[in-house]
Design an enzyme around this catalytic site. Structure first.
Site, mmCIF file in Angstrom:
data_model
loop_
_atom_site.group_PDB
_atom_site.id
_atom_site.type_symbol
_atom_site.label_atom_id
_atom_site.label_comp_id
_atom_site.label_asym_id
_atom_site.label_seq_id
_atom_site.Cartn_x
_atom_site.Cartn_y
_atom_site.Cartn_z
ATOM 1 N N ASP A 84 -7.223 -11.484 0.707
ATOM 2 C CA ASP A 84 -7.153 -11.925 2.111
ATOM 3 C C ASP A 84 -7.931 -13.228 2.300
ATOM 4 O O ASP A 84 -7.475 -14.154 2.984
ATOM 5 C CB ASP A 84 -7.745 -10.862 3.051
ATOM 6 C CG ASP A 84 -7.118 -9.499 2.847
ATOM 7 O OD1 ASP A 84 -5.956 -9.452 2.379
ATOM 8 O OD2 ASP A 84 -7.782 -8.492 3.151
ATOM 9 N N ARG A 141 0.875 -1.181 0.000
ATOM 10 C CA ARG A 141 0.000 0.000 0.000
ATOM 11 C C ARG A 141 0.910 1.228 0.000
ATOM 12 O O ARG A 141 1.451 1.606 1.052
ATOM 13 C CB ARG A 141 -0.897 0.047 1.250
ATOM 14 C CG ARG A 141 -1.829 -1.121 1.407
ATOM 15 C CD ARG A 141 -2.990 -1.080 0.405
ATOM 16 N NE ARG A 141 -3.855 -2.242 0.543
ATOM 17 C CZ ARG A 141 -3.689 -3.403 -0.092
ATOM 18 N NH1 ARG A 141 -2.682 -3.565 -0.930
ATOM 19 N NH2 ARG A 141 -4.530 -4.399 0.089
HETATM 20 P P1 ADP Z 1 -5.958 -8.682 -3.999
HETATM 21 O O1 ADP Z 1 -7.277 -8.608 -3.294
HETATM 22 O O2 ADP Z 1 -4.821 -8.992 -3.077
HETATM 23 O O3 ADP Z 1 -5.689 -7.527 -4.933
HETATM 24 P P2 ADP Z 1 -6.521 -10.276 -6.362
HETATM 25 O O4 ADP Z 1 -7.277 -9.134 -6.966
HETATM 26 O O5 ADP Z 1 -5.399 -10.820 -7.154
HETATM 27 O O6 ADP Z 1 -5.990 -9.988 -4.907
HETATM 28 O O7 ADP Z 1 -7.579 -11.405 -6.069
HETATM 29 C C1 ADP Z 1 -7.313 -12.483 -5.190
HETATM 30 C C2 ADP Z 1 -8.092 -13.687 -5.641
HETATM 31 O O8 ADP Z 1 -9.493 -13.362 -5.647
HETATM 32 C C3 ADP Z 1 -7.784 -14.139 -7.047
HETATM 33 O O9 ADP Z 1 -6.662 -15.006 -7.083
HETATM 34 C C4 ADP Z 1 -9.075 -14.861 -7.424
HETATM 35 O O10 ADP Z 1 -9.079 -16.150 -6.877
HETATM 36 C C5 ADP Z 1 -10.137 -14.034 -6.714
HETATM 37 N N1 ADP Z 1 -10.713 -13.017 -7.607
HETATM 38 C C6 ADP Z 1 -10.402 -11.703 -7.686
HETATM 39 N N2 ADP Z 1 -11.139 -11.083 -8.631
HETATM 40 C C7 ADP Z 1 -11.949 -12.026 -9.161
HETATM 41 C C8 ADP Z 1 -12.985 -12.041 -10.174
HETATM 42 N N3 ADP Z 1 -13.332 -10.936 -10.833
HETATM 43 N N4 ADP Z 1 -13.600 -13.212 -10.419
HETATM 44 C C9 ADP Z 1 -13.279 -14.336 -9.740
HETATM 45 N N5 ADP Z 1 -12.337 -14.392 -8.788
HETATM 46 C C10 ADP Z 1 -11.681 -13.270 -8.500
#
Ligand code: ADP
Length: 297
Positions: free
Chosen positions: A248, A157
């Site tokens: 998380d 962050r």
């Molecule tokens: P963070 O919240 O740390 O930014 P990510 O955006 O990479 O992490 O998302 C973490 C996990 O959440 C991904 O690996 C996936 O499993 C799930 N996820 C996030 N966005 C989507 C989505 N649009 N559709 C389905 N699963 C999602």
């Protein structure tokens, strides 16, 4: 942290959240047989009492939740602007959690050595006071020497760090001490210019990690265990309400599954299912009943 969310002109909804706490909640909800302890510092005020009660209502162990005599919890306020974009305002400069390291005495660390796993993220590293890091790293070294697996999610962050260089320095130390890393691609982009999950895996290979799991929003999750690099397809969620705590929830459920003896592929799919469920609800913590219902389907 205390989470405030505007309900109408004059009413705020109150909740509690924070990256490691969110992971703990989802781990415990999915794997109730595991003992999940929070290690943090709160105050002695009424809001801190409520926070502690919330930890307990999620069946988390609170023996290592320390009460600072004068500090209070950090707060953040989420608002959604006209275009649906979320904006966060934080009051955390003087929070009790910044003082956590003061409570990590040799005796406390000794008690923590009975754990199988210690999970931490880049957020505490960003908020710890100047000079606290050395003691934190020594504590982690002691846990590691006692056989506790150390797990790290960078969760970068930018606004919490004084400089990128400092974040890079602390993350390097964290990754050197860790057994498992659970980075998201986006967190590595700003600091290291990493654009893809494959590059993120490559970056992690310079460290002696047993297990690397790279999250990338709706795109495939990459895992590297030993020499085995795998890509796991995720089913994208079309009706995304709020992506807060997707990573998380993923972390908590992935680690819970691994600690319960599940294989890598199955653990990733369970974690992705949990994250996919959480993003269909507003806020970091999805309602217990709705979450459990979806996970049991
Ligand atoms: P963070 O919240 O740390 O930014 P990510 O955006 O990479 O992490 O998302 C973490 C996990 O959440 C991904 O690996 C996936 O499993 C799930 N996820 C996030 N966005 C989507 C989505 N649009 N559709 C389905 N699963 C999602």
């Amino acid at each position: 942290m205390v989470e405030l969310r505007e309900q109408d002109e004059s009413t705020m909804g109150l909740s509690f959240a924070g990256d490691v706490y969110n992971s703990a909640v989802y781990m415990k909800r999915c794997f109730p047989q595991l003992s999940v302890s929070m290690v943090t510092a709160i105050g002695r005020d009424r809001l801190s009492d409520k926070m502690l009660n919330r930890f307990k209502s999620e069946s988390l162990e609170t023996e290592f939740v320390f009460r600072h005599p004068s500090k209070v919890p950090g707060i953040y306020f989420i608002e959604t602007d006209e275009s649906g974009e979320r904006r966060f305002t934080y009051w955390r400069n003087d929070s009790a959690a910044r003082k956590l390291v003061d409570f990590l005495s040799a005796e406390v660390i000794e008690q923590l050595t009975v754990a199988d796993t210690f999970f931490f993220s880049g957020i505490p590293l960003a908020i710890f006071e100047q000079g606290a890091h050395t003691k934190f790293w020594q504590s982690l070294e002691r846990l590691k020497a006692a056989g506790v697996k150390v797990v790290f999610d960078p969760n970068y962050r930018a606004q919490l760090w004084t400089s990128k260089e400092e974040a890079i320095r602390q993350f390097d130390k964290a990754l050197r001490l860790s057994d498992i890393a659970l980075p998201g691609v986006e967190d590595l982009t700003v600091l290291y210019g990493i654009q893809s999950a494959q590059d993120a895996v490559g970056f992690c290979q310079q460290y002696e990690l047993e297990e690397v799991v790279v999250k990338n929003g709706p795109h495939s999750v990459f895992t590297l265990v030993g020499n085995e690099l795998l890509s796991h397809t995720i089913t994208p969620v079309t009706k995304v309400v709020d992506t807060t705590s997707a990573g998380d929830a993923f972390n908590g459920v992935y680690l819970g599954a691994r600690l319960s003896g599940r294989g890598i592929g199955e653990s990733v799919q369970l974690a992705a299912k949990a994250a996919g469920t959480v993003i269909q609800h507003p806020g970091a913590i999805a309602p217990m009943a709705a979450f459990k219902q979806t996970m049991s389907e």
